[in-house]
Scaffold this active site. Structure first.
Site, PDB file in Angstrom:
ATOM      1  N   CYS A  73       0.858  -1.193   0.000  1.00 44.59           N
ATOM      2  CA  CYS A  73       0.000   0.000   0.000  1.00 44.59           C
ATOM      3  C   CYS A  73       0.889   1.237   0.000  1.00 44.59           C
ATOM      4  O   CYS A  73       1.562   1.509   1.008  1.00 44.59           O
ATOM      5  CB  CYS A  73      -0.922  -0.014   1.214  1.00 44.59           C
ATOM      6  SG  CYS A  73      -2.070   1.369   1.218  1.00 44.59           S
ATOM      7  N   CYS A 229      -4.458   6.159  -4.841  1.00 48.39           N
ATOM      8  CA  CYS A 229      -3.871   4.827  -4.680  1.00 48.39           C
ATOM      9  C   CYS A 229      -2.397   4.953  -5.049  1.00 48.39           C
ATOM     10  O   CYS A 229      -2.082   5.266  -6.216  1.00 48.39           O
ATOM     11  CB  CYS A 229      -4.593   3.828  -5.588  1.00 48.39           C
ATOM     12  SG  CYS A 229      -3.924   2.157  -5.523  1.00 48.39           S
TER      13      CYS A 229
HETATM   14  N1  LIG Z   1      -6.508  -2.208  -2.472  1.00 48.71           N
HETATM   15  C1  LIG Z   1      -5.104  -2.608  -2.631  1.00 48.71           C
HETATM   16  C2  LIG Z   1      -4.298  -2.256  -1.362  1.00 48.71           C
HETATM   17  C3  LIG Z   1      -4.239  -0.746  -1.104  1.00 48.71           C
HETATM   18  C4  LIG Z   1      -3.457  -0.032  -2.170  1.00 48.71           C
HETATM   19  C5  LIG Z   1      -3.599   1.477  -2.193  1.00 48.71           C
HETATM   20  N2  LIG Z   1      -4.451   2.087  -1.217  1.00 48.71           N
HETATM   21  C6  LIG Z   1      -2.236   2.159  -2.254  1.00 48.71           C
HETATM   22  O1  LIG Z   1      -2.094   3.300  -1.755  1.00 48.71           O
HETATM   23  O2  LIG Z   1      -1.308   1.562  -2.855  1.00 48.71           O
HETATM   24  C7  LIG Z   1      -5.039  -4.125  -2.877  1.00 48.71           C
HETATM   25  O3  LIG Z   1      -5.837  -4.859  -2.299  1.00 48.71           O
HETATM   26  O4  LIG Z   1      -4.165  -4.547  -3.649  1.00 48.71           O
END
Ligand SMILES: N[C@H](CCC[C@H](N)C(=O)O)C(=O)O
Length: 286
Positions: A73, A229
């Site tokens: 993340c 993200c």
């Molecule tokens: N939902 C993503 C994890 C969070 C990624 C995102 N919030 C970031 O800042 O990279 C997954 O399950 O692969």
């Protein structure tokens, strides 16, 4: 049991952080579902546990708001670095964080004991195939060739998709039409649960902007639309380089709903630079 937490965000991608350096947190999956609820809980895109590590300064575990554990993340790891530095747990501007996708190295920009921004070595981007299982429906059989600008039917419409792993899986779509006009509530789940992606997928919808920048919206696996993200911004920058929309070795600005990130892609690694903000601290009955 009452437990302290810190609410933090990176570009509006907000999580509830628990310091587990001295005390583990039971059943984080269910806790993420309960506490992420924006009316009956604290509210957030999920929770993040800051844990001890034998191989790095600390270990980050993050859980989406549906309770599924993410392997990496980007927005959260910057906030973890900020917490560790400002709490005194790791009083250094260079630190390493263990994740399910390997160790990531951080460089913190600080002033007066506070972290203003963080640069993360996000490691090498992997081209789809090896990390995003694709079925044998002619879309790429083992060993799969990279998925770069390939047509994919989703919701009765054809999209050209580029799949990139940043330790977690991403499907990047470049569009001329304004991504703000997309019905992501309808389109997002069609990508997330597409049979091509048996592990589900994070999907980024990007508009090229003048000056080599990109506007991006994201539908995240396990959390739905978020304001940003970090891994998705990295995947989008890599996809832009792969499809000739950007150049390797140059800073690429990604404009997200909640803020902006600067991504720098080379053959060896992808670097992400952005902010990390503490919103409030509190205690919650577990
Ligand atoms: N939902 C993503 C994890 C969070 C990624 C995102 N919030 C970031 O800042 O990279 C997954 O399950 O692969």
């Amino acid at each position: 049991m009452v437990r302290p937490f810190v609410k933090m965000h990176g570009c509006g991608n907000d999580y509830i952080y628990f310091d587990c350096l001295r005390e583990p947190l039971p059943n984080p999956e269910a806790l993420s579902v309960r506490l992420s609820e924006r009316h009956f809980g604290i509210g957030g895109d999920g929770i993040v546990l800051i844990c001890p590590s034998h191989t790095a300064d600390a270990r980050m575990r993050m859980f989406n708001l549906d309770g599924s554990e993410g392997k990496m993340c980007g927005n959260a790891i910057r906030c973890v670095g900020k917490y560790l530095y400002e709490s005194g747990a790791v009083p250094r501007e260079e630190m390493s964080i263990e994740t399910l996708s390997g160790i990531r190295r951080l460089h913190l920009a600080t002033a007066g004991g506070e972290v203003s921004s963080v640069r993360v070595d996000m490691g090498r981007a992997e081209l789809a195939a090896a990390h995003i299982p694709v079925d044998a429906a002619g879309f790429g059989v083992e060993p799969c060739e990279p998925v770069i600008g390939r047509p994919l039917q989703v919701g009765g419409r054809e999209f050209a998709v580029t799949c990139v792993s940043m330790g977690n899986p991403h499907c990047v779509v470049f569009l001329e039409e304004d991504v703000d006009a997309l019905d992501l509530a309808r389109l997002g789940p069609l990508f997330e649960f597409h049979p091509l992606f048996p592990d589900r997928i994070n999907t980024e919808f990007c508009n090229p902007l003048p000056g080599g920048e990109f506007k991006m919206r994201v539908w995240e696996r396990g959390s739905g639309e978020t304001l940003a993200c970090g891994t998705g911004a990295c995947a989008s920058a890599v996809a832009a380089c792969l499809t000739g929309r950007a150049e390797w070795g140059h800073d690429i600005k990604i404009r997200l709903r909640g803020g902006e990130l600067t991504i720098h892609c080379t053959d060896e690694a992808v670097y992400m630079t952005g902010g990390a903000t503490t919103v409030f601290k509190g205690e919650v009955e577990l």
